[in-house]
Design an enzyme around this catalytic site. Structure first.
Site, PDB file in Angstrom:
ATOM      1  N   TYR A  61       0.845  -1.192   0.000  1.00  0.00           N
ATOM      2  CA  TYR A  61       0.000   0.000   0.000  1.00  0.00           C
ATOM      3  C   TYR A  61       0.882   1.244   0.000  1.00  0.00           C
ATOM      4  CZ  TYR A  61      -3.717  -3.260   1.444  1.00  0.00           C
ATOM      5  OH  TYR A  61      -4.618  -4.308   1.534  1.00  0.00           O
ATOM      6  N   PHE A 206     -13.096  -5.587   1.002  1.00  0.00           N
ATOM      7  CA  PHE A 206     -14.164  -4.941   0.233  1.00  0.00           C
ATOM      8  C   PHE A 206     -15.521  -5.214   0.900  1.00  0.00           C
ATOM      9  CE2 PHE A 206     -15.286  -3.735  -4.424  1.00  0.00           C
ATOM     10  CZ  PHE A 206     -15.143  -2.400  -4.104  1.00  0.00           C
ATOM     11  N   PRO A 207     -15.619  -5.037   2.224  1.00  0.00           N
ATOM     12  CA  PRO A 207     -16.827  -5.467   2.946  1.00  0.00           C
ATOM     13  C   PRO A 207     -18.064  -4.633   2.661  1.00  0.00           C
ATOM     14  CG  PRO A 207     -15.385  -4.245   4.409  1.00  0.00           C
ATOM     15  CD  PRO A 207     -14.610  -4.443   3.124  1.00  0.00           C
ATOM     16  N   LEU A 214     -27.811  -1.927  -3.728  1.00  0.00           N
ATOM     17  CA  LEU A 214     -27.977  -0.590  -3.168  1.00  0.00           C
ATOM     18  C   LEU A 214     -29.140   0.169  -3.788  1.00  0.00           C
ATOM     19  CD1 LEU A 214     -24.251   0.598  -2.915  1.00  0.00           C
ATOM     20  CD2 LEU A 214     -25.805   0.173  -1.014  1.00  0.00           C
TER      21      LEU A 214
END
Length: 282
Positions: A61, A206-207, A214
């Site tokens: 990262y 990616f919870p 949605l």
């Protein structure tokens, strides 16, 4: 229904089950420094006060940037804080990720993470990806060596199947598995079941992804409105109830969004709501 607040990592290290993922505190493409470094430092420093004691990052990262920001913000760490990191993906540019699992590289990166995080031992070190170009046993052997040397306390895997975990457990105790999993994507149900059976923490990355779930007027939207919550809070509440080994690590660079995510603890889904949500991604 009450939900157990904590999980024993590796059977011995207690952590709260709702943690923080530190991928988004870097620049665009998970590359370079964040646009607002001071804001990121302030967010990280708020984690202990908000009750977050489990932070997940990786050497890739930035690369290196996320680990260094965590050290700058939080070292020396408050007692009980668990920082997990990963290695096994090399970076060649923004958005580019290349599996690299040579044993000497994994060992080198673990030692480098040790220095960047400013710790004497890494609480949880995870193989970010199994490199298909290197025999699995060699990669797992490197992890076993890191455990034996005390460089890392617990070890885990990322994006693996049941057969991978079985093979890894021949070399070392697998404390966690980190696979993509959320309301809309549940391809890892067999891995989750295996984790439950063996007391392995399951970290869904990616919870908050929910995709078409949605849509306004849908089940997720209706449940969120009923509770005066956001769809993201409902998605996290569902994950926390889904399994006692589930360890969501929603990431954000916004302090307001962080506080919102943590509000999922206060959201108690009814049996009917949980069942309705459980049917959505099948």
């Amino acid at each position: 229904m009450t939900i157990n607040d904590t999980f024993l990592l590796g059977g011995s290290t207690p952590i709260r089950r709702l943690g923080y993922g530190a991928m988004r505190i870097t620049g665009p493409g998970v590359w370079g420094d964040p646009p607002d470094r001071d804001g990121v430092i302030a967010l990280l420093r708020s984690l202990p006060e908000l009750g977050v004691d489990f932070i997940d990052t990786a050497d890739s990262y930035g690369p290196n940037v996320s680990e260094e920001l965590i050290r700058d913000a939080l070292a020396p760490y408050r007692a009980g804080t668990v920082v997990a990191t990963k290695a096994g993906l090399a970076r060649t540019g923004p958005g580019n990720w290349v599996p690299l699992g040579r044993p000497e590289y994994l060992i080198q990166q673990a030692y480098a993470s040790l220095r960047r995080l400013g710790v004497e031992q890494i609480d949880l070190w995870q193989l970010h990806r199994i490199d298909p170009a290197v025999p699995r046993g060699e990669q797992f052997g490197a992890i076993a060596w890191l455990l034996e040397q005390g460089v890392i306390r617990h070890a885990g895997l990322s994006e693996v199947g049941v057969a991978d975990i079985d093979e890894a457990r021949r070399h070392f105790p697998v404390a966690t598995v980190q696979n993509r999993y959320n309301l809309a994507e549940r391809q890892s149900e067999d891995v989750l079941a295996y984790a439950e059976d063996h007391g392995i923490g399951f970290i869904p990355w990616f919870p908050l992804a929910a995709g078409s779930l949605l849509q306004p007027g849908g089940v997720l939207d209706a449940i969120a409105r009923r509770h005066g919550a956001t769809p993201g809070q409902v998605a996290l509440a569902w994950l926390l109830r889904r399994s006692p080994v589930m360890l969501p690590i929603p990431g954000t660079s916004s302090l307001a969004h962080l506080r919102e995510n943590l509000g999922a603890w206060e959201l108690m889904l009814s049996d009917e709501e949980f069942a309705a949500l459980s049917q959505l991604g099948r």
